[in-house]
Design an enzyme around this catalytic site. Structure first.
Site, mmCIF file in Angstrom:
data_model
loop_
_atom_site.group_PDB
_atom_site.id
_atom_site.type_symbol
_atom_site.label_atom_id
_atom_site.label_comp_id
_atom_site.label_asym_id
_atom_site.label_seq_id
_atom_site.Cartn_x
_atom_site.Cartn_y
_atom_site.Cartn_z
ATOM 1 N N SER A 71 9.005 3.644 -0.742
ATOM 2 C CA SER A 71 10.234 4.399 -1.020
ATOM 3 C C SER A 71 11.229 4.307 0.137
ATOM 4 O O SER A 71 10.857 4.060 1.281
ATOM 5 C CB SER A 71 9.898 5.861 -1.289
ATOM 6 O OG SER A 71 8.967 5.972 -2.333
HETATM 7 N N1 SAH Z 1 4.057 6.660 -1.413
HETATM 8 C C1 SAH Z 1 4.207 5.222 -1.498
HETATM 9 C C2 SAH Z 1 5.157 4.814 -2.600
HETATM 10 C C3 SAH Z 1 4.402 4.533 -3.748
HETATM 11 S S1 SAH Z 1 5.140 3.800 -5.147
HETATM 12 C C4 SAH Z 1 4.640 4.618 -0.211
HETATM 13 O O1 SAH Z 1 4.941 5.313 0.729
HETATM 14 O O2 SAH Z 1 4.645 3.406 -0.168
HETATM 15 C C5 SAH Z 1 4.164 4.671 -6.353
HETATM 16 C C6 SAH Z 1 2.694 4.356 -6.311
HETATM 17 O O3 SAH Z 1 2.089 5.162 -7.319
HETATM 18 C C7 SAH Z 1 2.332 2.917 -6.660
HETATM 19 O O4 SAH Z 1 1.511 2.394 -5.672
HETATM 20 C C8 SAH Z 1 1.593 3.028 -7.998
HETATM 21 O O5 SAH Z 1 0.574 2.070 -8.165
HETATM 22 C C9 SAH Z 1 1.033 4.438 -7.901
HETATM 23 N N2 SAH Z 1 0.711 5.067 -9.191
HETATM 24 C C10 SAH Z 1 1.426 5.032 -10.338
HETATM 25 N N3 SAH Z 1 0.831 5.779 -11.283
HETATM 26 C C11 SAH Z 1 -0.288 6.311 -10.712
HETATM 27 C C12 SAH Z 1 -1.315 7.171 -11.194
HETATM 28 N N4 SAH Z 1 -1.316 7.648 -12.436
HETATM 29 N N5 SAH Z 1 -2.302 7.516 -10.326
HETATM 30 C C13 SAH Z 1 -2.311 7.057 -9.053
HETATM 31 N N6 SAH Z 1 -1.372 6.230 -8.555
HETATM 32 C C14 SAH Z 1 -0.368 5.863 -9.373
#
Ligand code: SAH
Length: 217
Positions: A71
């Site tokens: 993000s």
């Molecule tokens: N916090 C992260 C940003 C993540 S983007 C950072 O700092 O980089 C969102 C993430 O959520 C992705 O890696 C995606 O695979 C994960 N995601 C999406 N749906 C999910 C779910 N139901 N359970 C766990 N992870 C999930």
């Protein structure tokens, strides 16, 4: 935008964590000293792919593979400040991705439990967090919608992917006087970051910022 597009953009990207923090985070109103300190201590470069090092401190999300992104720094800072994490907080994060937000939370909290659904990203986050010398975390490879019943309740819950609804199990796993932040919306273009608080079993929801997150599956 993919990494090649970011690299071919003409404008100048910040070259240091300090510059990123001053121009994108402090100047936009983030005031918490502990949050600012956490950002200064965690080098975002560790968490972006090697190919994207030149844009590690850019004012936007950066692709991390598997159609996911790290993000935008300001959004990470905004959510972290609103969550009011302290040294005694037990935190649940949904969506570890590359582990950057996990690292920031871990600097502020007692312990962070993070859930990631893509196994390769679990491995990536673990590797990155180790490189950043962060130890007070655990990552679980499962669907985060169910939370982590065995470890509940949590003082703070942060969801970093956009959901169509507020998963009920997460509300149930929120401690009394707990806070949760989650992006909610039916469409990518219409999501709102919600701040949810729970006190004496009364749940309150407040929209705090329009956002665009990758979908919560
Ligand atoms: N916090 C992260 C940003 C993540 S983007 C950072 O700092 O980089 C969102 C993430 O959520 C992705 O890696 C995606 O695979 C994960 N995601 C999406 N749906 C999910 C779910 N139901 N359970 C766990 N992870 C999930």
């Amino acid at each position: 935008m993919d990494i090649d597009q970011l690299l071919s953009n003409l404008h100048r990207y910040p070259e240091s964590v300090q510059e990123m923090v001053e121009k994108q985070i402090i100047s936009r109103g983030v005031q918490s000293e502990s949050v600012i300190q956490a950002f200064l201590e965690v080098d975002r470069k560790i968490f972006v792919p090697a190919k994207a090092h030149a844009v590690a401190y850019a004012d936007q999300p950066v692709p991390i593979g598997f159609s996911q992104t790290i993000s935008q720094p300001y959004i990470v800072a905004f959510m972290t400040e609103k969550l009011e994490v302290s040294q005694d907080s037990k935190v649940l994060e949904i969506g570890s991705g590359c582990g950057y937000q996990t690292a920031i939370l871990a600097k502020l909290a007692c312990k962070v439990f993070s859930i990631e659904v893509i196994p390769e990203l679990v491995a990536l986050a673990q590797k990155n967090l180790q490189q950043a010398h962060i130890e007070n975390f655990e990552i679980f490879n499962q669907n985060g919608r169910s939370g982590l019943k065995e470890q509940a309740p949590f003082d703070r819950i942060l969801v970093t992917a956009g959901s169509r609804d507020i998963p009920k199990k997460l509300i149930n796993q929120l401690a009394d006087r707990g806070k949760m932040i989650i992006p909610v919306g039916k469409y990518f273009d219409h999501q709102e970051l919600l701040l949810i608080t729970k006190e004496n079993n009364k749940v309150r929801t407040k929209p705090i910022l329009p956002v665009r997150f990758v979908p919560l599956v």
